[in-house]
Scaffold this active site. Structure first.
Site, PDB file in Angstrom:
ATOM      1  N   TYR A   1       0.634  -1.129  -0.215  1.00 39.94           N
ATOM      2  CA  TYR A   1      -0.081   0.084   0.053  1.00 39.94           C
ATOM      3  C   TYR A   1       0.825   1.300   0.097  1.00 39.94           C
ATOM      4  O   TYR A   1       0.387   2.307   0.126  1.00 39.94           O
ATOM      5  CB  TYR A   1      -0.966  -0.034   1.172  1.00 39.94           C
ATOM      6  CG  TYR A   1      -0.151  -0.170   2.560  1.00 39.94           C
ATOM      7  CD1 TYR A   1       0.131   0.941   3.282  1.00 39.94           C
ATOM      8  CD2 TYR A   1       0.191  -1.558   3.116  1.00 39.94           C
ATOM      9  CE1 TYR A   1       0.927   0.870   4.527  1.00 39.94           C
ATOM     10  CE2 TYR A   1       1.018  -1.520   4.125  1.00 39.94           C
ATOM     11  CZ  TYR A   1       1.190  -0.189   4.988  1.00 39.94           C
ATOM     12  OH  TYR A   1       1.926  -0.558   6.169  1.00 39.94           O
ATOM     13  N   GLY A   2       1.969   1.178  -0.273  1.00 38.01           N
ATOM     14  CA  GLY A   2       3.210   2.243  -0.142  1.00 38.01           C
ATOM     15  C   GLY A   2       4.107   2.417  -1.319  1.00 38.01           C
ATOM     16  O   GLY A   2       3.656   2.152  -2.245  1.00 38.01           O
ATOM     17  N   SER A   3       5.243   2.360  -0.905  1.00 43.98           N
ATOM     18  CA  SER A   3       6.223   2.636  -1.872  1.00 43.98           C
ATOM     19  C   SER A   3       6.664   1.128  -2.453  1.00 43.98           C
ATOM     20  O   SER A   3       7.504   1.369  -3.508  1.00 43.98           O
ATOM     21  CB  SER A   3       7.898   2.822  -1.143  1.00 43.98           C
ATOM     22  OG  SER A   3       8.147   1.972  -0.233  1.00 43.98           O
ATOM     23  N   LEU A   4       5.962   0.105  -2.265  1.00 41.73           N
ATOM     24  CA  LEU A   4       6.253  -1.071  -2.986  1.00 41.73           C
ATOM     25  C   LEU A   4       5.297  -1.097  -4.276  1.00 41.73           C
ATOM     26  O   LEU A   4       5.224  -2.004  -5.126  1.00 41.73           O
ATOM     27  CB  LEU A   4       5.849  -2.335  -2.170  1.00 41.73           C
ATOM     28  CG  LEU A   4       7.155  -2.608  -1.188  1.00 41.73           C
ATOM     29  CD1 LEU A   4       6.771  -3.450  -0.127  1.00 41.73           C
ATOM     30  CD2 LEU A   4       8.358  -3.010  -1.884  1.00 41.73           C
TER      31      LEU A   4
ATOM     32  N   GLU B   1      11.835  -3.957   5.003  1.00 38.08           N
ATOM     33  CA  GLU B   1      11.074  -3.299   5.948  1.00 38.08           C
ATOM     34  C   GLU B   1      11.318  -3.490   7.579  1.00 38.08           C
ATOM     35  O   GLU B   1      10.423  -2.908   8.392  1.00 38.08           O
ATOM     36  CB  GLU B   1       9.542  -3.880   5.740  1.00 38.08           C
ATOM     37  CG  GLU B   1       8.962  -3.616   4.467  1.00 38.08           C
ATOM     38  CD  GLU B   1       8.487  -2.450   3.997  1.00 38.08           C
ATOM     39  OE1 GLU B   1       8.732  -1.354   4.724  1.00 38.08           O
ATOM     40  OE2 GLU B   1       7.994  -2.262   2.701  1.00 38.08           O
TER      41      GLU B   1
END
Length: 126
Positions: free
Chosen positions: A12-15, A78
């Site tokens: 849900y982010g930088s991935l 992470e």
């Protein structure tokens, strides 16, 4: 873990596609967009943190099928389990199929709250 040594991962982010860490998923199978069935609140410090919260909303993101080596590499990125933690959640894909996928999360809020958008939390890099 599936019999083929692969698991599903909800990001849900930088991935996500278009963001700087998506390169780590370039060899993984993209299964599409989806939303968590479990409610979360989303916070950002330039990258997002999902915090399980019964008063929250679903998070919108993407689902990938990843091999165990990639999952281990992502755990390192992470800082799992010391920075982010990882757990299985149900995700409803855009196709309406429900899958179990890992999500990275934290227990306590960090950063600024991300405002909901159309009934979901969506991180857009702000």
């Amino acid at each position: 873990m599936r019999g083929n040594g692969k698991v599903k991962l909800f990001v849900y982010g930088s991935l996500k596609r278009g963001y700087w860490n998506n390169r780590l998923l370039r060899k993984c199978r993209y299964l599409g967009t989806g939303v968590t069935k479990e409610p979360f609140k989303l916070y950002s410090v330039g990258f997002p943190y999902a915090v399980p919260d019964s008063r929250g909303l679903p998070v919108k993101g993407e689902v990938y099928e990843v091999d165990l080596k990639t999952l281990k590499d992502l755990d390192n990125l992470e800082g799992c389990p010391n920075h982010y933690k990882r757990k299985l959640v149900e995700v409803e894909l855009a196709s309406k199929q429900t899958v179990e996928a890992y999500i990275y999360y934290v227990d306590t809020p960090r950063g600024e709250p991300v405002p909901p958008k159309e009934g979901f939390f969506v991180w857009e890099g702000r």
